[in-house]
Design a protein around this motif. Structure first.
Motif, mmCIF file in Angstrom:
data_model
loop_
_atom_site.group_PDB
_atom_site.id
_atom_site.type_symbol
_atom_site.label_atom_id
_atom_site.label_comp_id
_atom_site.label_asym_id
_atom_site.label_seq_id
_atom_site.Cartn_x
_atom_site.Cartn_y
_atom_site.Cartn_z
ATOM 1 N N CYS A 292 0.819 -1.221 0.000
ATOM 2 C CA CYS A 292 0.000 0.000 0.000
ATOM 3 C C CYS A 292 0.849 1.266 0.000
ATOM 4 C CB CYS A 292 -0.976 -0.001 1.169
ATOM 5 S SG CYS A 292 -0.216 0.210 2.797
ATOM 6 N N LYS A 293 2.172 1.093 -0.145
ATOM 7 C CA LYS A 293 3.101 2.233 -0.257
ATOM 8 C C LYS A 293 3.151 3.070 1.017
ATOM 9 C CE LYS A 293 3.621 1.133 -4.661
ATOM 10 N NZ LYS A 293 2.664 0.026 -4.770
ATOM 11 N N LYS A 294 2.938 2.454 2.165
ATOM 12 C CA LYS A 294 3.060 3.175 3.430
ATOM 13 C C LYS A 294 4.482 2.971 3.955
ATOM 14 C CE LYS A 294 0.202 4.458 7.335
ATOM 15 N NZ LYS A 294 -0.653 5.491 6.774
ATOM 16 N N PHE A 295 5.417 3.560 3.233
ATOM 17 C CA PHE A 295 6.828 3.265 3.468
ATOM 18 C C PHE A 295 7.329 3.830 4.800
ATOM 19 C CE2 PHE A 295 6.540 3.439 -1.286
ATOM 20 C CZ PHE A 295 6.682 2.074 -1.483
ATOM 21 N N HIS A 296 6.713 4.908 5.282
ATOM 22 C CA HIS A 296 7.194 5.500 6.533
ATOM 23 C C HIS A 296 6.859 4.638 7.745
ATOM 24 C CE1 HIS A 296 3.203 7.050 5.534
ATOM 25 N NE2 HIS A 296 2.977 7.262 6.813
ATOM 26 N N ASN A 297 6.039 3.586 7.582
ATOM 27 C CA ASN A 297 5.771 2.643 8.671
ATOM 28 C C ASN A 297 6.696 1.428 8.636
ATOM 29 O OD1 ASN A 297 3.597 4.358 9.197
ATOM 30 N ND2 ASN A 297 2.229 2.681 9.715
ATOM 31 N N LEU A 298 7.472 1.310 7.558
ATOM 32 C CA LEU A 298 8.326 0.133 7.380
ATOM 33 C C LEU A 298 9.597 0.212 8.223
ATOM 34 C CD1 LEU A 298 8.141 -0.377 3.508
ATOM 35 C CD2 LEU A 298 7.413 -2.037 5.234
ATOM 36 N N HIS A 299 10.141 -0.962 8.513
ATOM 37 C CA HIS A 299 11.448 -1.094 9.156
ATOM 38 C C HIS A 299 11.512 -0.337 10.485
ATOM 39 C CE1 HIS A 299 12.334 -2.752 5.293
ATOM 40 N NE2 HIS A 299 12.328 -1.572 4.683
ATOM 41 N N ARG A 300 10.464 -0.444 11.243
ATOM 42 C CA ARG A 300 10.456 0.160 12.576
ATOM 43 C C ARG A 300 9.666 -0.741 13.514
ATOM 44 N NH1 ARG A 300 9.190 5.253 13.508
ATOM 45 N NH2 ARG A 300 9.438 6.114 11.410
ATOM 46 N N ASP A 301 9.961 -0.629 14.781
ATOM 47 C CA ASP A 301 9.210 -1.345 15.798
ATOM 48 C C ASP A 301 7.963 -0.521 16.101
ATOM 49 O OD1 ASP A 301 8.168 -2.451 18.129
ATOM 50 O OD2 ASP A 301 10.133 -2.939 18.961
ATOM 51 N N LEU A 302 6.851 -0.897 15.489
ATOM 52 C CA LEU A 302 5.625 -0.108 15.627
ATOM 53 C C LEU A 302 5.119 -0.082 17.063
ATOM 54 C CD1 LEU A 302 3.819 -1.249 12.359
ATOM 55 C CD2 LEU A 302 4.723 1.034 12.826
ATOM 56 N N LEU A 303 5.255 -1.204 17.776
ATOM 57 C CA LEU A 303 4.827 -1.226 19.179
ATOM 58 C C LEU A 303 5.647 -0.245 20.011
ATOM 59 C CD1 LEU A 303 4.222 -5.008 19.970
ATOM 60 C CD2 LEU A 303 2.524 -3.176 20.038
ATOM 61 N N ALA A 304 6.963 -0.226 19.790
ATOM 62 C CA ALA A 304 7.824 0.694 20.536
ATOM 63 C C ALA A 304 7.488 2.141 20.203
ATOM 64 C CB ALA A 304 9.291 0.398 20.231
ATOM 65 N N ALA A 305 7.155 2.403 18.939
ATOM 66 C CA ALA A 305 6.803 3.765 18.536
ATOM 67 C C ALA A 305 5.532 4.231 19.238
ATOM 68 C CB ALA A 305 6.632 3.834 17.022
ATOM 69 N N VAL A 306 4.536 3.357 19.303
ATOM 70 C CA VAL A 306 3.295 3.701 19.988
ATOM 71 C C VAL A 306 3.556 3.986 21.463
ATOM 72 C CG1 VAL A 306 1.060 2.796 20.760
ATOM 73 C CG2 VAL A 306 1.793 2.472 18.382
ATOM 74 N N ARG A 307 4.339 3.125 22.097
ATOM 75 C CA ARG A 307 4.617 3.306 23.527
ATOM 76 C C ARG A 307 5.387 4.594 23.794
ATOM 77 N NH1 ARG A 307 6.117 -3.017 23.825
ATOM 78 N NH2 ARG A 307 4.024 -3.823 24.312
ATOM 79 N N LYS A 308 6.276 4.945 22.888
ATOM 80 C CA LYS A 308 7.032 6.180 23.085
ATOM 81 C C LYS A 308 6.108 7.390 23.056
ATOM 82 C CE LYS A 308 11.109 8.673 21.518
ATOM 83 N NZ LYS A 308 12.264 8.669 20.577
ATOM 84 N N ILE A 309 5.167 7.404 22.125
ATOM 85 C CA ILE A 309 4.207 8.512 22.060
ATOM 86 C C ILE A 309 3.366 8.550 23.328
ATOM 87 C CG2 ILE A 309 2.234 9.463 20.796
ATOM 88 C CD1 ILE A 309 3.424 8.157 18.257
ATOM 89 N N GLN A 310 2.923 7.389 23.787
ATOM 90 C CA GLN A 310 2.137 7.331 25.024
ATOM 91 C C GLN A 310 2.970 7.762 26.233
ATOM 92 O OE1 GLN A 310 1.068 3.199 24.701
ATOM 93 N NE2 GLN A 310 -0.877 3.627 23.671
ATOM 94 N N ASN A 311 4.254 7.402 26.235
ATOM 95 C CA ASN A 311 5.140 7.816 27.326
ATOM 96 C C ASN A 311 5.272 9.324 27.412
ATOM 97 O OD1 ASN A 311 7.556 5.070 26.989
ATOM 98 N ND2 ASN A 311 5.556 5.137 27.967
ATOM 99 N N HIS A 312 5.038 10.014 26.300
ATOM 100 C CA HIS A 312 5.120 11.473 26.279
ATOM 101 C C HIS A 312 3.762 12.132 26.529
ATOM 102 C CE1 HIS A 312 9.162 10.905 24.702
ATOM 103 N NE2 HIS A 312 9.366 12.186 24.868
ATOM 104 N N GLY A 313 2.824 11.361 27.053
ATOM 105 C CA GLY A 313 1.556 11.946 27.473
ATOM 106 C C GLY A 313 0.523 12.114 26.386
ATOM 107 N N LEU A 314 0.695 11.430 25.260
ATOM 108 C CA LEU A 314 -0.274 11.516 24.173
ATOM 109 C C LEU A 314 -0.967 10.164 24.009
ATOM 110 C CD1 LEU A 314 1.867 13.422 21.533
ATOM 111 C CD2 LEU A 314 0.122 14.383 23.022
ATOM 112 N N GLN A 315 -2.276 10.169 24.174
ATOM 113 C CA GLN A 315 -3.031 8.947 23.905
ATOM 114 C C GLN A 315 -2.999 8.670 22.414
ATOM 115 O OE1 GLN A 315 -7.616 7.544 23.445
ATOM 116 N NE2 GLN A 315 -7.226 9.232 24.850
#
Length: 494
Positions: A292-315
């Motif tokens: 689907c050409k969503k290249f900016h989501n590739l090659h990253r730990d998506l779970l870690a990315a979500v947790r980092k955003i939540q760690n900064h106070g953003l749901q």
């Protein structure tokens, strides 16, 4: 000139929050920002009214009063649009229509007198000039991308703020990414166009002037499309504005997952009052992300990315999709596992569909796989193309995802997983305690704590939160109410 702005009704959907809004006595989640902005572009001498069919009835007397009825809509509102147009035609009231639905397929709306398509800043002035001269054409369209400095402050005086759970404003249009299934770039382009910071603050001043206090949704398709300006100019100005007024608002917006890569941006957003971001995750499958050409989501730990955003106070709430050509039957369990581990409470899982204007639509058209039943609602168990996976396997797997993640036990477990990662800012501003919140508390205790089949899990969450995370008790109640809505939406489908 007497103009009636009519916003068509939404069906009962995931994002309507219909059943949740009843707890707080609100009729709709957000006001019709597009129509309010168009209303502000019309001549000041014109007499203008607005009827949002999501909060009020449209009578024949309303229609007879009007010289023109202006409509704006998305695909999901098509049924209501057709009803309004039929009533206007039967009463001899002329219609003017624009917005995503009409821009995508103007040929299917021959009954509309005037189609003012694309972005109103570029097409509305020509229509108004021709209308004054008595020579208005049927269609006004352009490929121009107007400067957003032309956009006025919405005509907020046309609504009753008490009807809505949140207000909305727009800061930018366009997205730097070009996902195959998304029509944002065909509508608004890949180069984000931003308002000046003075414009943004004027719009916030207007909401503040009308007495609004609470949630404001910045409806941009990707709020961080221009990170440099956001960090260097916009967010510092927003922080100053909020501090000078003792934080009257909290902000919600949409961003891409690469927000997690920028600590400075995360910190500035938290200081500015952002509490919630919607992110398009789509799938844990790398093959489907490539497809689907969503290249900016590739090659990253998506779970870690979500947790980092939540760690900064953003749901984090997020969109997920099943039905890509690359998907195999294992995708259903993978989606369930990812969502549960992520602590994403509001996980909108939909079936892949191909809207007009997307590269996916064109590809499937060439492959002769398109069907004609696009509803605009990818959570209603409908497909508008022939999938590679057996359709019944796909539908059954999709049903398993949504019935699993919103069943009481896993849903309440996911709320607690979110609380484990959430680190909100401690705000010095005014806390806006309203009667509707107290009403919601008592309704939740009755409907969710007594009548609902998940009442045991509801009380377990509240007691656990009260003793271990008491600061999050309001969020626990809010999420429980959301879960009630999501279960009602999905239980009536499929």
């Amino acid at each position: 000139m007497r103009v009636l702005m009519v916003y068509p009704k939404y069906p009962d959907t995931f994002w309507s929050f219909k059943y949740a809004l009843r707890f707080v006595g609100k009729r709709a989640a957000y006001p019709p920002l597009g129509l309010l902005t168009v209303a502000a572009m019309l001549p000041a001498a014109w007499d203008k009214r607005l009827i949002d069919l999501n909060v009020a009835r449209l009578t024949d007397a309303d229609l007879r009063w009007a010289d023109y009825v202006f409509l704006s809509a998305m695909e999901i509102q098509r049924g209501s649009v057709k009803e309004v147009l039929a009533r206007c035609r039967s009463l001899g009231v002329k219609t003017v229509a624009g917005g995503p639905l009409f821009t995508a397929e103007p040929e299917t709306f021959a009954e509309v007198d005037y189609l003012v398509l694309n972005e109103a800043e570029a097409t509305l002035p020509a229509f108004l000039a021709d209308l004054e001269k008595g020579c208005a054409r049927h269609i006004y369209a352009t490929g121009a991308r107007p400067d957003l400095s032309l956009t006025p402050v919405p005509a907020w005086e046309l609504i009753d703020f008490r009807d809505y759970a949140s207000m909305s404003i727009q800061f930018s249009r366009g997205c730097p990414y070009d996902c195959e299934f998304c029509n944002v770039t065909s509508l608004f382009g890949r180069k984000p166009r931003l308002k000046q910071k003075e414009q943004l603050l004027r719009e916030l001043d207007a909401l503040y002037h009308y007495g609004w206090r609470g949630s404001v949704f910045i409806v941009d398709d990707n709020f961080i499309g221009n990170k440099a300006r956001m960090k260097g100019e916009i967010l510092p100005a927003l922080i100053g504005w909020m501090e000078s007024r003792r934080h009257p608002f909290t902000f919600i917006t949409e961003t891409s997952i690469n927000l997690a890569d920028d600590e400075e941006l995360l910190d500035l957003m938290r200081k500015a009052g952002f509490v919630h971001v919607f992110v398009g995750i789509e799938t844990p499958s790398e093959e489907s992300l490539k497809e689907c050409k969503k290249f900016h989501n590739l090659h990253r730990d998506l779970l870690a990315a979500v947790r980092k955003i939540q760690n900064h106070g953003l749901q984090v709430s997020a969109g997920f999709i099943v039905g890509f050509d690359s998907d195999t039957p294992s995708i259903f369990e993978r989606q369930i596992n990812f969502i549960q581990k992520s602590g994403i409470v509001t996980a909108m899982v939909g079936l892949l569909n191909a809207p007009r204007g997307t590269r996916l639509f064109e590809r499937l058209k060439q492959e002769k796989r398109l069907l004609q039943n696009f509803s605009g609602n990818n959570t209603d168990y409908s497909l508008n193309f022939i999938p590679k996976m057996n359709p019944q396997v796909l539908l059954d797997g999709y049903r398993r995802i949504v019935t699993t993640i919103y069943a009481p036990e896993p849903y309440y477990q996911r709320i607690w997983e979110f609380f484990r990662e959430f680190r909100p800012a401690r705000r010095a501003g005014i806390r806006h305690l309203r009667l509707c919140y107290l009403t919601a508390l008592f309704k939740a205790m009755f409907y969710l704590g007594v009548l609902d089949k998940g009442r045991k899990h509801y009380w377990q969450l509240l007691i656990k939160t009260l003793f271990r995370r008491p600061r999050f008790l309001p969020e626990a109640i809010t999420f429980a109410i959301y879960g009630f809505h999501f279960r009602r939406v999905y239980s009536g489908r499929g």
